[in-house]
Design a protein around this motif. Structure first.
Motif, mmCIF file in Angstrom:
data_model
loop_
_atom_site.group_PDB
_atom_site.id
_atom_site.type_symbol
_atom_site.label_atom_id
_atom_site.label_comp_id
_atom_site.label_asym_id
_atom_site.label_seq_id
_atom_site.Cartn_x
_atom_site.Cartn_y
_atom_site.Cartn_z
ATOM 1 N N TYR A 22 -0.606 -4.119 19.356
ATOM 2 C CA TYR A 22 -0.175 -4.200 17.965
ATOM 3 C C TYR A 22 1.057 -5.092 17.853
ATOM 4 O O TYR A 22 1.772 -5.308 18.824
ATOM 5 N N ARG A 23 1.296 -5.555 16.642
ATOM 6 C CA ARG A 23 2.543 -6.269 16.365
ATOM 7 C C ARG A 23 3.188 -5.603 15.157
ATOM 8 O O ARG A 23 2.508 -5.058 14.282
ATOM 9 N N TRP A 24 4.500 -5.629 15.126
ATOM 10 C CA TRP A 24 5.247 -5.010 14.044
ATOM 11 C C TRP A 24 5.389 -5.989 12.881
ATOM 12 O O TRP A 24 5.823 -7.122 13.065
ATOM 13 N N VAL A 25 5.007 -5.567 11.690
ATOM 14 C CA VAL A 25 5.206 -6.342 10.465
ATOM 15 C C VAL A 25 6.343 -5.634 9.739
ATOM 16 O O VAL A 25 6.215 -4.471 9.349
ATOM 17 N N GLY A 26 7.461 -6.315 9.606
ATOM 18 C CA GLY A 26 8.660 -5.682 9.064
ATOM 19 C C GLY A 26 8.594 -5.376 7.576
ATOM 20 O O GLY A 26 7.755 -5.909 6.843
ATOM 21 N N HIS A 27 9.505 -4.500 7.148
ATOM 22 C CA HIS A 27 9.656 -4.195 5.727
ATOM 23 C C HIS A 27 9.904 -5.512 4.982
ATOM 24 O O HIS A 27 10.621 -6.374 5.480
ATOM 25 N N HIS A 28 9.335 -5.621 3.800
ATOM 26 C CA HIS A 28 9.610 -6.813 2.998
ATOM 27 C C HIS A 28 9.322 -6.517 1.527
ATOM 28 O O HIS A 28 8.630 -5.569 1.187
ATOM 29 N N TRP A 29 9.906 -7.334 0.690
ATOM 30 C CA TRP A 29 9.767 -7.190 -0.753
ATOM 31 C C TRP A 29 8.762 -8.192 -1.268
ATOM 32 O O TRP A 29 8.714 -9.335 -0.803
ATOM 33 N N VAL A 30 7.947 -7.771 -2.240
ATOM 34 C CA VAL A 30 7.031 -8.686 -2.909
ATOM 35 C C VAL A 30 7.266 -8.586 -4.408
ATOM 36 O O VAL A 30 7.594 -7.514 -4.929
ATOM 37 N N GLU A 31 7.123 -9.718 -5.057
ATOM 38 C CA GLU A 31 7.287 -9.732 -6.506
ATOM 39 C C GLU A 31 5.997 -9.239 -7.139
ATOM 40 O O GLU A 31 4.913 -9.688 -6.791
ATOM 41 N N GLY A 32 6.118 -8.300 -8.069
ATOM 42 C CA GLY A 32 4.955 -7.732 -8.744
ATOM 43 C C GLY A 32 4.396 -8.689 -9.785
ATOM 44 O O GLY A 32 5.082 -9.601 -10.247
ATOM 45 N N PRO A 33 3.147 -8.488 -10.177
ATOM 46 C CA PRO A 33 2.508 -9.372 -11.149
ATOM 47 C C PRO A 33 3.136 -9.283 -12.544
ATOM 48 O O PRO A 33 2.976 -10.184 -13.340
ATOM 49 N N HIS A 34 3.839 -8.198 -12.818
ATOM 50 C CA HIS A 34 4.457 -8.012 -14.138
ATOM 51 C C HIS A 34 5.979 -8.022 -14.054
ATOM 52 O O HIS A 34 6.658 -7.424 -14.874
ATOM 53 N N GLY A 35 6.497 -8.673 -13.026
ATOM 54 C CA GLY A 35 7.943 -8.720 -12.832
ATOM 55 C C GLY A 35 8.412 -7.576 -11.955
ATOM 56 O O GLY A 35 7.697 -6.627 -11.689
ATOM 57 N N GLY A 36 9.603 -7.692 -11.491
ATOM 58 C CA GLY A 36 10.140 -6.672 -10.604
ATOM 59 C C GLY A 36 9.676 -6.878 -9.176
ATOM 60 O O GLY A 36 8.815 -7.715 -8.889
ATOM 61 N N TYR A 37 10.274 -6.131 -8.280
ATOM 62 C CA TYR A 37 9.990 -6.255 -6.853
ATOM 63 C C TYR A 37 9.613 -4.895 -6.293
ATOM 64 O O TYR A 37 10.133 -3.868 -6.726
ATOM 65 N N HIS A 38 8.708 -4.902 -5.317
ATOM 66 C CA HIS A 38 8.233 -3.684 -4.679
ATOM 67 C C HIS A 38 8.439 -3.819 -3.176
ATOM 68 O O HIS A 38 8.141 -4.863 -2.599
ATOM 69 N N MET A 39 8.890 -2.739 -2.550
ATOM 70 C CA MET A 39 9.052 -2.722 -1.093
ATOM 71 C C MET A 39 7.717 -2.427 -0.427
ATOM 72 O O MET A 39 7.037 -1.464 -0.801
ATOM 73 N N VAL A 40 7.349 -3.253 0.534
ATOM 74 C CA VAL A 40 6.200 -2.972 1.395
ATOM 75 C C VAL A 40 6.791 -2.490 2.710
ATOM 76 O O VAL A 40 7.523 -3.225 3.362
ATOM 77 N N PRO A 41 6.538 -1.238 3.058
ATOM 78 C CA PRO A 41 7.147 -0.709 4.276
ATOM 79 C C PRO A 41 6.629 -1.394 5.522
ATOM 80 O O PRO A 41 5.495 -1.883 5.554
ATOM 81 N N GLY A 42 7.446 -1.401 6.553
ATOM 82 C CA GLY A 42 7.029 -1.956 7.834
ATOM 83 C C GLY A 42 5.865 -1.153 8.395
ATOM 84 O O GLY A 42 5.740 0.044 8.135
ATOM 85 N N HIS A 43 5.001 -1.830 9.143
ATOM 86 C CA HIS A 43 3.838 -1.159 9.699
ATOM 87 C C HIS A 43 3.311 -1.920 10.918
ATOM 88 O O HIS A 43 3.613 -3.094 11.100
ATOM 89 N N TRP A 44 2.563 -1.225 11.733
ATOM 90 C CA TRP A 44 1.923 -1.832 12.903
ATOM 91 C C TRP A 44 0.603 -2.472 12.480
ATOM 92 O O TRP A 44 -0.120 -1.922 11.671
ATOM 93 N N GLU A 45 0.330 -3.627 13.047
ATOM 94 C CA GLU A 45 -0.900 -4.355 12.726
ATOM 95 C C GLU A 45 -1.526 -4.866 14.020
ATOM 96 O O GLU A 45 -0.820 -5.341 14.909
ATOM 97 N N ARG A 46 -2.847 -4.761 14.119
ATOM 98 C CA ARG A 46 -3.538 -5.278 15.321
ATOM 99 C C ARG A 46 -3.568 -6.774 15.311
ATOM 100 O O ARG A 46 -3.652 -7.420 14.347
#
Length: 111
Positions: free
Chosen positions: A87-111
Protein backbone atom coordinates in the motif's frame (compact mmCIF):
# COMPACT_ATOMS: atom_id res chain seq x y z
CA UNK A 1 -19.04 -42.03 -15.31
CA UNK A 2 -15.29 -41.49 -15.57
CA UNK A 3 -15.92 -38.30 -17.60
CA UNK A 4 -18.29 -36.95 -14.89
CA UNK A 5 -15.68 -37.51 -12.16
CA UNK A 6 -13.05 -35.65 -14.21
CA UNK A 7 -15.45 -32.72 -14.79
CA UNK A 8 -16.30 -32.51 -11.08
CA UNK A 9 -12.59 -32.62 -10.20
CA UNK A 10 -11.83 -29.86 -12.72
CA UNK A 11 -14.66 -27.76 -11.32
CA UNK A 12 -13.42 -28.27 -7.75
CA UNK A 13 -9.88 -27.20 -8.73
CA UNK A 14 -11.20 -24.14 -10.58
CA UNK A 15 -13.31 -23.11 -7.58
CA UNK A 16 -10.38 -23.59 -5.19
CA UNK A 17 -8.06 -21.49 -7.36
CA UNK A 18 -10.70 -18.75 -7.64
CA UNK A 19 -11.30 -18.71 -3.88
CA UNK A 20 -7.57 -18.51 -3.16
CA UNK A 21 -7.03 -15.70 -5.65
CA UNK A 22 -9.90 -13.66 -4.19
CA UNK A 23 -8.81 -14.20 -0.60
CA UNK A 24 -6.39 -11.27 -0.73
CA UNK A 25 -8.72 -8.83 -2.47
CA UNK A 26 -9.46 -5.61 -0.68
CA UNK A 27 -12.20 -3.33 -1.92
CA UNK A 28 -12.25 0.14 -0.51
CA UNK A 29 -14.31 3.13 -1.44
CA UNK A 30 -12.27 6.22 -2.05
CA UNK A 31 -13.84 9.12 -0.20
CA UNK A 32 -14.91 12.00 -2.43
CA UNK A 33 -16.16 14.21 0.37
CA UNK A 34 -16.57 13.40 4.00
CA UNK A 35 -19.26 14.56 6.31
CA UNK A 36 -18.06 17.49 8.30
CA UNK A 37 -17.77 21.19 8.05
CA UNK A 38 -17.70 23.02 4.75
CA UNK A 39 -14.89 25.45 5.25
CA UNK A 40 -15.24 28.70 3.35
CA UNK A 41 -11.59 29.69 3.88
CA UNK A 42 -9.05 28.02 1.61
CA UNK A 43 -6.26 26.26 3.50
CA UNK A 44 -2.84 27.94 3.37
CA UNK A 45 -0.10 26.33 1.28
CA UNK A 46 1.43 23.27 2.90
CA UNK A 47 4.42 23.96 5.11
CA UNK A 48 7.85 22.72 4.15
CA UNK A 49 8.87 19.79 6.33
CA UNK A 50 12.32 18.22 6.59
CA UNK A 51 11.66 14.53 6.17
CA UNK A 52 15.09 12.96 6.68
CA UNK A 53 15.64 9.22 6.85
CA UNK A 54 13.14 6.72 8.22
CA UNK A 55 13.99 5.76 11.82
CA UNK A 56 13.53 2.07 11.03
CA UNK A 57 12.96 -0.04 7.89
CA UNK A 58 9.33 -0.27 6.82
CA UNK A 59 8.36 3.16 8.17
CA UNK A 60 6.74 5.74 5.90
CA UNK A 61 6.33 9.49 6.15
CA UNK A 62 2.83 10.75 7.00
CA UNK A 63 3.04 14.33 5.74
CA UNK A 64 1.68 17.27 7.67
CA UNK A 65 -1.63 18.87 6.78
CA UNK A 66 -3.97 21.72 7.66
CA UNK A 67 -6.80 20.71 9.97
CA UNK A 68 -9.88 22.87 10.63
CA UNK A 69 -10.10 23.43 14.40
CA UNK A 70 -11.53 26.24 16.47
CA UNK A 71 -12.68 28.17 13.39
CA UNK A 72 -9.25 28.28 11.76
CA UNK A 73 -6.71 26.17 9.90
CA UNK A 74 -4.20 24.57 12.27
CA UNK A 75 -1.04 22.85 11.03
CA UNK A 76 -0.56 19.22 12.10
CA UNK A 77 3.08 18.26 11.62
CA UNK A 78 4.06 15.13 9.73
CA UNK A 79 5.58 12.09 11.39
CA UNK A 80 7.09 8.69 10.69
CA UNK A 81 5.01 5.56 11.26
CA UNK A 82 4.78 1.90 10.24
CA UNK A 83 3.85 1.28 6.63
CA UNK A 84 1.59 -1.36 5.13
CA UNK A 85 3.27 -3.65 2.60
CA UNK A 86 1.62 -3.37 -0.81
CA UNK A 87 0.00 0.00 0.00
CA UNK A 88 0.94 3.64 -0.26
CA UNK A 89 -0.21 6.43 2.02
CA UNK A 90 -2.36 9.17 0.44
CA UNK A 91 -2.20 12.11 2.81
CA UNK A 92 -4.99 14.30 4.13
CA UNK A 93 -5.90 17.00 1.65
CA UNK A 94 -8.53 19.61 0.93
CA UNK A 95 -10.72 19.70 -2.16
CA UNK A 96 -12.88 22.54 -3.33
CA UNK A 97 -16.56 21.59 -3.42
CA UNK A 98 -18.74 22.09 -6.49
CA UNK A 99 -20.79 24.75 -4.67
CA UNK A 100 -17.91 26.55 -3.00
CA UNK A 101 -16.16 25.83 0.23
CA UNK A 102 -13.54 23.22 0.98
CA UNK A 103 -13.85 19.67 2.29
CA UNK A 104 -11.17 17.59 4.03
CA UNK A 105 -10.43 14.21 2.48
CA UNK A 106 -8.83 12.15 5.24
CA UNK A 107 -5.58 10.33 4.66
CA UNK A 108 -5.95 6.70 3.67
CA UNK A 109 -4.04 3.66 2.44
CA UNK A 110 -4.27 2.86 -1.26
CA UNK A 111 -3.03 -0.19 -3.20
Amino acid sequence: MHHVRRTKASLAVALAVTALSLGGCVVSARPAYVEGPVVRVAPPPDRYEVVGVAPTPGYVWFGGYWEWAGGQHVWRAGHWGPGRPGYRWVGHHWVEGPHGGYHMVPGHWER
